[in-house]
Design a protein around this motif. Structure first.
Motif, PDB file in Angstrom:
ATOM      1  N   PRO A 122       0.805  -1.217   0.000  1.00 59.45           N
ATOM      2  CA  PRO A 122       0.000   0.000   0.000  1.00 59.45           C
ATOM      3  C   PRO A 122       0.846   1.279   0.000  1.00 59.45           C
ATOM      4  N   ALA A 123       0.315   2.316  -0.618  1.00 54.05           N
ATOM      5  CA  ALA A 123       0.884   3.661  -0.523  1.00 54.05           C
ATOM      6  C   ALA A 123       0.238   4.355   0.674  1.00 54.05           C
ATOM      7  N   VAL A 124       1.052   5.044   1.467  1.00 53.91           N
ATOM      8  CA  VAL A 124       0.532   5.657   2.696  1.00 53.91           C
ATOM      9  C   VAL A 124       1.067   7.079   2.864  1.00 53.91           C
ATOM     10  N   ILE A 125       0.386   7.818   3.730  1.00 53.87           N
ATOM     11  CA  ILE A 125       0.836   9.153   4.145  1.00 53.87           C
ATOM     12  C   ILE A 125       1.584   8.998   5.457  1.00 53.87           C
ATOM     13  N   VAL A 126       2.754   9.625   5.546  1.00 56.49           N
ATOM     14  CA  VAL A 126       3.539   9.619   6.779  1.00 56.49           C
ATOM     15  C   VAL A 126       3.742  11.066   7.226  1.00 56.49           C
ATOM     16  N   THR A 127       3.492  11.329   8.498  1.00 63.34           N
ATOM     17  CA  THR A 127       3.793  12.643   9.054  1.00 63.34           C
ATOM     18  C   THR A 127       4.467  12.446  10.411  1.00 63.34           C
ATOM     19  N   THR A 128       4.722  13.525  11.125  1.00 64.18           N
ATOM     20  CA  THR A 128       5.351  13.382  12.433  1.00 64.18           C
ATOM     21  C   THR A 128       4.328  12.896  13.451  1.00 64.18           C
ATOM     22  N   VAL A 130       3.625  13.982  16.317  1.00 67.50           N
ATOM     23  CA  VAL A 130       2.931  15.027  17.074  1.00 67.50           C
ATOM     24  C   VAL A 130       2.111  15.959  16.180  1.00 67.50           C
ATOM     25  N   ASN A 131       2.129  15.731  14.874  1.00 65.63           N
ATOM     26  CA  ASN A 131       1.379  16.593  13.964  1.00 65.63           C
ATOM     27  C   ASN A 131      -0.106  16.234  14.013  1.00 65.63           C
ATOM     28  N   ASN A 132      -0.941  17.173  14.489  1.00 65.37           N
ATOM     29  CA  ASN A 132      -2.386  16.913  14.588  1.00 65.37           C
ATOM     30  C   ASN A 132      -3.168  17.601  13.481  1.00 65.37           C
ATOM     31  N   GLN A 133      -2.468  18.100  12.466  1.00 64.83           N
ATOM     32  CA  GLN A 133      -3.139  18.803  11.366  1.00 64.83           C
ATOM     33  C   GLN A 133      -3.414  17.898  10.167  1.00 64.83           C
ATOM     34  N   ILE A 134      -2.783  16.738  10.121  1.00 63.85           N
ATOM     35  CA  ILE A 134      -3.000  15.801   9.014  1.00 63.85           C
ATOM     36  C   ILE A 134      -3.499  14.483   9.590  1.00 63.85           C
ATOM     37  N   ASN A 135      -4.789  14.226   9.384  1.00 58.47           N
ATOM     38  CA  ASN A 135      -5.405  13.011   9.917  1.00 58.47           C
ATOM     39  C   ASN A 135      -6.168  12.223   8.861  1.00 58.47           C
ATOM     40  N   SER A 136      -6.204  12.744   7.654  1.00 59.76           N
ATOM     41  CA  SER A 136      -6.882  12.073   6.548  1.00 59.76           C
ATOM     42  C   SER A 136      -6.299  12.602   5.244  1.00 59.76           C
ATOM     43  N   ALA A 216      10.388   2.116  12.679  1.00 57.26           N
ATOM     44  CA  ALA A 216      10.920   1.214  13.698  1.00 57.26           C
ATOM     45  C   ALA A 216      12.308   1.647  14.164  1.00 57.26           C
ATOM     46  N   ARG A 217      13.018   2.340  13.314  1.00 56.72           N
ATOM     47  CA  ARG A 217      14.369   2.792  13.657  1.00 56.72           C
ATOM     48  C   ARG A 217      14.405   4.160  14.310  1.00 56.72           C
ATOM     49  N   LEU A 218      13.274   4.844  14.274  1.00 63.50           N
ATOM     50  CA  LEU A 218      13.137   6.122  14.982  1.00 63.50           C
ATOM     51  C   LEU A 218      11.815   6.102  15.750  1.00 63.50           C
ATOM     52  N   PRO A 219      11.728   5.288  16.799  1.00 65.48           N
ATOM     53  CA  PRO A 219      10.461   5.120  17.520  1.00 65.48           C
ATOM     54  C   PRO A 219       9.916   6.460  18.023  1.00 65.48           C
ATOM     55  N   GLY A 220       8.606   6.644  17.828  1.00 64.91           N
ATOM     56  CA  GLY A 220       7.954   7.842  18.328  1.00 64.91           C
ATOM     57  C   GLY A 220       8.129   9.077  17.472  1.00 64.91           C
ATOM     58  N   LYS A 221       8.822   8.948  16.338  1.00 68.64           N
ATOM     59  CA  LYS A 221       9.116  10.119  15.510  1.00 68.64           C
ATOM     60  C   LYS A 221       8.044  10.346  14.443  1.00 68.64           C
ATOM     61  N   PHE A 222       7.565   9.274  13.832  1.00 71.86           N
ATOM     62  CA  PHE A 222       6.614   9.379  12.724  1.00 71.86           C
ATOM     63  C   PHE A 222       5.349   8.574  13.027  1.00 71.86           C
ATOM     64  N   ARG A 223       4.317   8.833  12.229  1.00 74.14           N
ATOM     65  CA  ARG A 223       3.119   8.000  12.267  1.00 74.14           C
ATOM     66  C   ARG A 223       2.522   7.929  10.860  1.00 74.14           C
ATOM     67  N   ILE A 224       1.844   6.814  10.582  1.00 71.69           N
ATOM     68  CA  ILE A 224       1.122   6.651   9.326  1.00 71.69           C
ATOM     69  C   ILE A 224      -0.286   7.182   9.521  1.00 71.69           C
ATOM     70  N   VAL A 225      -0.742   7.989   8.562  1.00 74.59           N
ATOM     71  CA  VAL A 225      -2.042   8.644   8.662  1.00 74.59           C
ATOM     72  C   VAL A 225      -3.148   7.744   8.118  1.00 74.59           C
ATOM     73  N   GLY A 226      -4.077   7.359   8.961  1.00 71.76           N
ATOM     74  CA  GLY A 226      -5.275   6.655   8.523  1.00 71.76           C
ATOM     75  C   GLY A 226      -5.011   5.391   7.733  1.00 71.76           C
ATOM     76  N   GLN A 227      -5.893   5.128   6.778  1.00 71.93           N
ATOM     77  CA  GLN A 227      -5.822   3.941   5.948  1.00 71.93           C
ATOM     78  C   GLN A 227      -4.938   4.207   4.717  1.00 71.93           C
ATOM     79  N   PRO A 228      -4.421   3.144   4.075  1.00 70.22           N
ATOM     80  CA  PRO A 228      -3.620   3.327   2.856  1.00 70.22           C
ATOM     81  C   PRO A 228      -4.388   4.086   1.785  1.00 70.22           C
ATOM     82  N   LEU A 229      -3.647   4.800   0.949  1.00 70.58           N
ATOM     83  CA  LEU A 229      -4.239   5.568  -0.146  1.00 70.58           C
ATOM     84  C   LEU A 229      -4.703   4.654  -1.279  1.00 70.58           C
ATOM     85  N   TYR A 230      -3.868   3.673  -1.598  1.00 66.89           N
ATOM     86  CA  TYR A 230      -4.195   2.716  -2.660  1.00 66.89           C
ATOM     87  C   TYR A 230      -3.189   1.572  -2.607  1.00 66.89           C
ATOM     88  N   GLN A 231      -3.526   0.471  -3.230  1.00 70.04           N
ATOM     89  CA  GLN A 231      -2.638  -0.687  -3.314  1.00 70.04           C
ATOM     90  C   GLN A 231      -1.766  -0.542  -4.561  1.00 70.04           C
TER      91      GLN A 231
END
Length: 276
Positions: A122-128, A130-136, A216-231
């Protein structure tokens, strides 16, 4: 048409046919003669292809390229031109194959031949984290998004990605215009995102597997936003116009799938089989 013009046309067609036939087996002959398969890879796309702790190229794509070379009875050599150069085609014998996580789209199929799919992710969105401005996906609108230059993700952000050429589904664009920040490598994009959302970029669009590897190599630094964009389907690619080479590589890949080699390599790197 005059007799002279007709003869000239026939001569042109014969020369063209001979040239095509001569080129048809050129790659296989070159590989077997020099006893080396030259594969292009991205050196900063873990865990698919990257420099390991011993400064050697390693990864899922590399192991598959080694398996293909073994079936051919030759050694493997990897080279790392920029992604834009790889995707532009017209390799002119410099490289033999791209087992490098490439997705067919409407532009690449004009200059490259895509042999067979070998995994999907899947293609995904990654942000920091602590970023609460990108959730979808809609929250990408107006934001500055990092992406590897020349990649399918860049075309997706441009609302111009057609996966139908590879049997993919029609894509939904759930965001309006974004500001695209192209990078020569994803390493650089993730380094900039790690500075904080909004410092240089707000998010990245990437492959879910490589995103999780970096997280996994920078725990707590990034998060994946919601569901994948597409396969996203990923295929083995070669330079355009060598039918014999395409059939040879397709046959080898089919054999590696049948005997479980592809599944074994996937289990080694991901713990699951993404090649099904």
């Amino acid at each position: 048409m005059s007799r002279r013009c007709l003869l000239a046309s026939i001569f042109t067609l014969l020369v063209s046919a001979l040239a095509t036939d001569a080129a048809a087996g050129e790659t296989l002959q070159r590989v077997l003669t020099r006893k080396t398969l030259v594969a292009v890879v991205d050196p900063s796309y873990p865990p698919f292809s990257f420099l390991n702790d011993k400064n050697l190229i390693d990864g899922f794509d590399i192991d598959i390229a080694r398996a293909v070379a073994k079936k051919l009875g030759v050694s493997l050599r990897t080279e790392t031109p920029s992604w834009e150069i790889i995707a532009a085609g017209h390799w002119r014998g410099r490289w033999d194959v791209c087992i490098c996580s490439m997705t067919p789209d409407q532009q690449k199929v004009r200059v490259l031949d895509f042999v067979a799919p070998y995994y999907a992710s899947p293609a995904v969105i990654v942000t920091t984290a602590v970023n609460n401005q990108i959730n979808s996906p809609g929250d990408l609108t107006g934001k500055k998004i990092g992406v590897q230059q020349g990649s399918s993700y860049e075309r997706y952000l441009q609302h111009d990605l057609d996966l139908g050429v590879a049997g993919g589904n029609k894509l939904a664009y759930l965001f309006k215009q974004v500001r695209i920040a192209p990078y020569a490598s994803e390493d650089m994009a993730f380094q900039d995102l790690a500075l904080g959302a909004g410092k240089r970029i707000d998010a990245i669009v990437s492959n879910q597997i490589t995103a999780k590897y970096r997280m996994a190599r920078l725990p707590g630094k990034f998060r994946i936003v919601g569901q994948p964009l597409y396969q996203e389907p990923n295929w083995v690619a070669i330079d355009k116009g060598d039918a014999e080479w395409r059939l040879k590589i397709a046959s080898i890949l089919a054999g590696l799938k049948e005997d479980g080699t592809l599944a074994g390599i996937s289990q080694k790197w991901f713990g699951v089989d993404v090649t099904r």
